[in-house]
Design an enzyme around this catalytic site. Structure first.
Site, mmCIF file in Angstrom:
data_model
loop_
_atom_site.group_PDB
_atom_site.id
_atom_site.type_symbol
_atom_site.label_atom_id
_atom_site.label_comp_id
_atom_site.label_asym_id
_atom_site.label_seq_id
_atom_site.Cartn_x
_atom_site.Cartn_y
_atom_site.Cartn_z
ATOM 1 N N ASN A 1 104.659 34.757 67.733
ATOM 2 C CA ASN A 1 106.060 34.563 67.374
ATOM 3 C C ASN A 1 107.069 35.179 68.330
ATOM 4 O O ASN A 1 108.271 35.140 68.079
ATOM 5 C CB ASN A 1 106.304 35.086 65.951
ATOM 6 C CG ASN A 1 105.404 34.389 64.942
ATOM 7 O OD1 ASN A 1 105.229 33.181 65.005
ATOM 8 N ND2 ASN A 1 104.813 35.155 64.039
ATOM 9 N N THR A 2 106.586 35.799 69.412
ATOM 10 C CA THR A 2 107.457 36.265 70.490
ATOM 11 C C THR A 2 107.124 35.432 71.720
ATOM 12 O O THR A 2 105.981 35.480 72.190
ATOM 13 C CB THR A 2 107.240 37.760 70.783
ATOM 14 O OG1 THR A 2 107.637 38.521 69.635
ATOM 15 C CG2 THR A 2 108.064 38.201 71.984
ATOM 16 N N ASN B 1 103.990 32.630 59.011
ATOM 17 C CA ASN B 1 105.193 33.406 59.313
ATOM 18 C C ASN B 1 105.540 33.289 60.795
ATOM 19 O O ASN B 1 104.672 33.124 61.645
ATOM 20 C CB ASN B 1 105.009 34.876 58.900
ATOM 21 C CG ASN B 1 104.489 35.734 60.034
ATOM 22 O OD1 ASN B 1 105.242 36.188 60.895
ATOM 23 N ND2 ASN B 1 103.170 35.939 60.051
ATOM 24 N N SER C 1 100.764 38.384 68.920
ATOM 25 C CA SER C 1 101.613 37.678 67.970
ATOM 26 C C SER C 1 102.038 36.347 68.578
ATOM 27 O O SER C 1 102.441 36.290 69.743
ATOM 28 C CB SER C 1 102.867 38.499 67.638
ATOM 29 O OG SER C 1 103.800 37.698 66.917
ATOM 30 N N PHE D 1 108.858 40.021 65.177
ATOM 31 C CA PHE D 1 109.011 41.471 65.389
ATOM 32 C C PHE D 1 110.374 41.981 64.908
ATOM 33 O O PHE D 1 111.035 42.768 65.589
ATOM 34 C CB PHE D 1 108.829 41.845 66.866
ATOM 35 C CG PHE D 1 107.433 41.738 67.396
ATOM 36 C CD1 PHE D 1 106.357 41.454 66.566
ATOM 37 C CD2 PHE D 1 107.182 41.930 68.746
ATOM 38 C CE1 PHE D 1 105.067 41.358 67.062
ATOM 39 C CE2 PHE D 1 105.889 41.843 69.266
ATOM 40 C CZ PHE D 1 104.833 41.549 68.419
ATOM 41 N N ASN E 1 94.744 38.711 64.962
ATOM 42 C CA ASN E 1 96.097 38.385 64.532
ATOM 43 C C ASN E 1 96.070 37.028 63.817
ATOM 44 O O ASN E 1 94.998 36.477 63.558
ATOM 45 C CB ASN E 1 97.025 38.339 65.757
ATOM 46 C CG ASN E 1 98.428 38.834 65.440
ATOM 47 O OD1 ASN E 1 99.020 38.457 64.435
ATOM 48 N ND2 ASN E 1 98.962 39.693 66.296
ATOM 49 N N LYS F 1 95.095 44.663 69.836
ATOM 50 C CA LYS F 1 95.003 43.626 68.806
ATOM 51 C C LYS F 1 95.030 42.261 69.479
ATOM 52 O O LYS F 1 95.960 41.952 70.229
ATOM 53 C CB LYS F 1 96.147 43.744 67.802
ATOM 54 C CG LYS F 1 96.004 42.782 66.621
ATOM 55 C CD LYS F 1 96.952 43.123 65.494
ATOM 56 C CE LYS F 1 96.699 42.246 64.277
ATOM 57 N NZ LYS F 1 97.543 42.622 63.127
#
Length: 344
Positions: A178-179, A111, A176, A115, A247, A218
């Site tokens: 993805n940012t 994925n 994450s 966010f 993560n 995390k």
């Protein structure tokens, strides 16, 4: 039986579409007779973690219920805690679709959601409207994509201010993939600055509300041994309450043969199992009993969960394994954990 039928239908649709259909279905049926299709009794197996009593050691990882729309539904499935979010100060749409991909032969998901959420005020309202019983609500906080990295600390403090009153614990997501640039917050002075600022605000809010809400960090599974040690040192130095490992991963080891492996984003599920367990073991070597570890990553069976407990995790969370295995996984892990604790 019902879950397998529902899964067959949902797996015929694109991953994010299936996710949205499932969330809406749970939201609409919670508290109705139709909740019998997923409601189950999970035996009590209390766990003390970060000073909070959890009814059992199995939680729902962040990302499934980003906006806290189905807290009561997931509580009815028997989760000991539900971690909502990741939430940001302002609503944001996330990355362009498609942004979630199943790797069914590997029982995995990639994925790059980014966010996507409706903002912290909406989440707080949903938590206040929930009634999860003994199930603990964790809130996973992050920064908005368009907030410059050097100002990212402010986004975390804004979220902490707003969720503190309603959270059982707060998870700080700096891992994450993805940012853009987010993972840089895991290193050096930026990490120390963030953690010390959060601890100072935590003390102020504890005094304001008359209750102490623990804060956990995390982390990513892709840290080198040296980087992991530096993170552990920062956690201890700043007196964080816990650590969540891990993560999703940027690695594609074990799925290179699948077409979807080339999609950008974080990989979760079975390919992450061993990597996250190894990170937990290394964390425990550095932290011992000084800082409790919440294990997450590739848990699809009671054995996967107990492998993480056996190397140092106090509790576990599931997400991708839950998608592939269904609510029965919650009960199976809890029973295995209870048996193991009894035999210690």
């Amino acid at each position: 039986m019902f879950y397998r039928l529902a899964q067959k239908v949902l797996f015929k649709t694109q991953a994010e579409t299936a996710h949205n259909l499932a969330i809406n279905g749970i939201r609409l049926t919670t508290g109705t007779p139709l909740s019998c299709f997923y409601r189950q009794h999970v035996p009590a197996a209390p766990v003390e973690f970060m000073g909070v009593t959890f009814p059992n050691p199995v939680g729902l990882a962040a990302g499934m219920d980003k906006d806290g729309e189905c807290i009561d539904g997931f509580a009815a499935m028997g989760f000991g805690h539900v971690e909502v979010g990741t939430v940001t100060p302002r609503p944001q749409p996330g990355n362009e679709q498609p942004r979630a991909f199943r790797l069914k032969p590997a029982r995995a998901i990639i994925n790059r959601m980014g966010f996507n959420n409706k903002g912290v005020d909406n989440l707080v309202a949903n938590i206040k409207a929930s009634n999860p019983g003994k199930c603990v609500i964790g809130v996973n906080i992050g920064k908005n994509k368009d907030t410059p990295l050097e100002e990212g600390k402010n986004d975390y403090l804004i979220c902490m201010d707003k969720v503190y009153e309603v959270a059982g614990y707060i998870a700080v997501n700096i891992s994450s993939p993805n940012t853009p640039g987010l993972r840089q917050l895991q290193y050096g002075e930026m990490l120390d600055d963030l953690l010390s600022s959060l601890k100072q605000r935590q003390a102020e809010l504890a005094k304001k509300y008359g209750r102490y809400v623990p804060v956990a960090l995390k982390i990513a599974p892709d840290l080198s041994d040296e980087e992991l040690k530096e993170v552990c040192d920062a956690l201890l130095r700043n007196k964080l309450d816990g650590v969540i490992a891990t993560n999703t991963t940027l690695s594609r080891e074990g799925v290179e043969h699948l077409t979807e492996h080339s999609e950008a984003g974080g990989l979760s599920g079975a390919p992450l199992t061993q990597l996250s367990t190894e990170i937990i073991a290394k964390l425990y070597q550095h932290l011992g009993e000084e800082l409790p570890i919440l294990g997450v990553g590739g848990i699809a069976s009671p054995q996967d969960a107990m492998d993480k407990v056996n190397v140092g995790a106090k509790m576990v969370q599931i997400y991708t394994g839950f998608i592939y295995e269904g609510p029965q996984l919650i009960k199976a892990i809890t029973v295995a954990y209870k048996r193991a604790m009894r035999n210690k």
